[in-house]
Design an enzyme around this catalytic site. Structure first.
Site, PDB file in Angstrom:
ATOM      1  N   GLY A   1       0.836  -1.206   0.000  1.00 32.75           N
ATOM      2  CA  GLY A   1       0.000   0.000   0.000  1.00 32.75           C
ATOM      3  C   GLY A   1       0.867   1.250   0.000  1.00 32.75           C
TER       4      GLY A   1
ATOM      5  N   GLY B   1       6.230  -2.341   3.226  1.00 33.31           N
ATOM      6  CA  GLY B   1       5.723  -2.639   4.570  1.00 33.31           C
ATOM      7  C   GLY B   1       6.093  -4.052   4.993  1.00 33.31           C
ATOM      8  CG  ASN B   2       4.857  -5.827   8.798  1.00 36.46           C
ATOM      9  OD1 ASN B   2       6.028  -5.799   9.161  1.00 36.46           O
ATOM     10  ND2 ASN B   2       3.874  -5.406   9.554  1.00 36.46           N
TER      11      ASN B   2
ATOM     12  CB  THR C   1       3.376   0.750   6.734  1.00 38.08           C
ATOM     13  OG1 THR C   1       2.005   0.640   7.146  1.00 38.08           O
ATOM     14  CG2 THR C   1       4.238   0.440   7.946  1.00 38.08           C
TER      15      THR C   1
ATOM     16  CG  ASP D   1      -1.050  -0.030   8.865  1.00 34.66           C
ATOM     17  OD1 ASP D   1      -1.868   0.900   8.832  1.00 34.66           O
ATOM     18  OD2 ASP D   1      -1.128  -1.030   8.136  1.00 34.66           O
TER      19      ASP D   1
ATOM     20  N   GLY E   1      -5.389   0.043  10.272  1.00 32.33           N
ATOM     21  CA  GLY E   1      -4.584  -0.730  11.227  1.00 32.33           C
ATOM     22  C   GLY E   1      -5.252  -2.064  11.505  1.00 32.33           C
TER      23      GLY E   1
ATOM     24  CD  GLU F   1      -7.975  -1.371   8.298  1.00 32.71           C
ATOM     25  OE1 GLU F   1      -8.865  -1.344   7.445  1.00 32.71           O
ATOM     26  OE2 GLU F   1      -6.781  -1.146   8.042  1.00 32.71           O
TER      27      GLU F   1
END
Ligand code: F6P
Length: 361
Positions: free
Chosen positions: A15, A116-117, A139, A141, A184, A236
């Protein structure tokens, strides 16, 4: 000192997050201008690397992108090691084979991955396959292990905080409960920080399963205290105590049955339990779009210049990270497959409780 890297690749994956362009600019400018490295940009993340959709980046491409949201390279959620990318006739995924071929044919000495992850896990797997990888933690997050902060988080935090501020006046005018759902899935950094910054009365996040009765008691007490409205910030990935006790399969099924996202369910539950008029705002992609705040531009620039210097030094197999105020490289295998949830002893939880916020427990 002579650079160990002559040609490198760069891609953005997963993302998008505000600050990606600032990071690309910092990597490329430092690599080109300081170390004389040729930089090849891949389009749309790992997909561009698999399909060799690439171009040598020109110095002129970085003018004016520092403050721009999104990524000039494009991004995707392509996962080269996923089953669908597997070739029957070989013992390796086709996608990974293509990546290795493209890497070799383009004469790359290193590859910078901004992700990100999931993207960092893939980066670690590519490093194991023999590619010279350096990654950057991106990210909104803020849930990447081994770094105190990711770039993108502070911009999303400002957007979410402003949204909460704006909800206050309409909530108080109508004497309503305003539920705001922020991003999140696996970690509640954004919910917790924006909730504290915006003065949320209830904050629900994945790390603390919520008990509806506690929330109702808190909201009823606020009414008795003469507070005519309340703001409920929901990540979320928030889940109830009942859901937290379920195994993965049962939880998945329960969530499939849920109509709308968690914010809607929480608002309905609150309205039914308290009789208070409730409304929902799902902030969604507004949190990810648009111009990065100064902090994210600065962090992305620091990460990017560090990555380019690591390319020149031949310091591979690492993610650039912020640790106790210092920019350092951490081994990619320590980052891969992990999520940095908010630790339950984090001081922000205490601060939230001290100012009277209910965390759902
Ligand atoms: O990249 C992280 C994130 O922003 C999460 O918070 C969110 O759940 C997810 O992306 C949604 O992204 P997409 O719809 O683009 O897959």
């Amino acid at each position: 000192m002579k650079s160990a890297t002559k040609t490198c690749g760069i891609l953005t994956s997963g993302g998008d997050a505000p600050g990606l362009n600032a990071a690309i600019r910092a990597v490329a400018r430092t690599a080109m201008d300081v170390h004389g490295i040729t930089v090849v940009g891949f389009e749309h993340g790992y997909r561009g690397l698999i399909e060799n959709r690439s171009r040598v980046l020109k110095p002129t491409e970085f003018s004016g992108i520092l403050a721009r949201g999104g990524t000039i390279l494009g991004t995707s959620r392509e996962k080269p090691f996923k089953d669908k990318n597997w070739c029957d006739e070989t013992d390796a995924p086709c996608a990974v084979r293509s990546i290795k071929e493209n890497y070799r044919n383009l004469g790359l000495d290193g590859l910078v991955i901004l992700g990100g992850n999931g993207s960092n896990t893939t980066a670690a797997m590519l490093a194991e396959e023999g590619l010279n990888i350096i990654s950057l933690p991106k990210t909104i997050d803020n849930d990447i292990a081994e770094t105190d902060m990711t770039f993108g988080f502070h911009t999303a935090l400002s957007v979410a905080t402003e949204a909460i501020d704006r909800l206050h006046s309409t909530a108080s005018s109508h004497n309503r409960i305003m539920v705001i759902e922020v991003m999140g899935h696996k970690a509640g950094w954004l919910a917790l920080y924006s909730g504290v910054a915006g003065g949320g009365d209830v904050i629900l996040l994945p790390e603390i399963p919520y008990d509806l009765q506690s929330i109702s008691r808190h909201l009823d007490q606020r009414c008795r205290d003469g507070k005519t409205f309340s703001i409920v910030v929901v990540a979320e990935g928030a889940r109830s105590v009942e859901e937290a006790a379920m195994d993965k399969k049962k939880f998945k099924k329960a969530r499939e049955k849920m109509s709308g996202s968690i914010g809607y369910r929480v608002a309905e539950e609150i309205q039914t339990a308290t009789g208070l008029d409730s409304r929902v705002t799902v902030l969604g992609y507004l949190q990810r779009g648009g111009t990065p705040v100064a902090f994210d531009r600065i962090l992305a620039t620091q990460f990017g210049t560090a990555a380019a210097n690591m390319l020149a030094a031949g310091d591979f197999g690492k993610m650039v990270a912020l640790r106790d105020g210092n920019i350092v490289g951490v081994p990619l295998d320590k980052v891969a497959g992990r999520v940095k949830a908010v630790p339950l002893d984090h001081e922000m939880f205490k601060a939230a409780r001290d100012v009277g916020t209910c965390l759902g427990d």
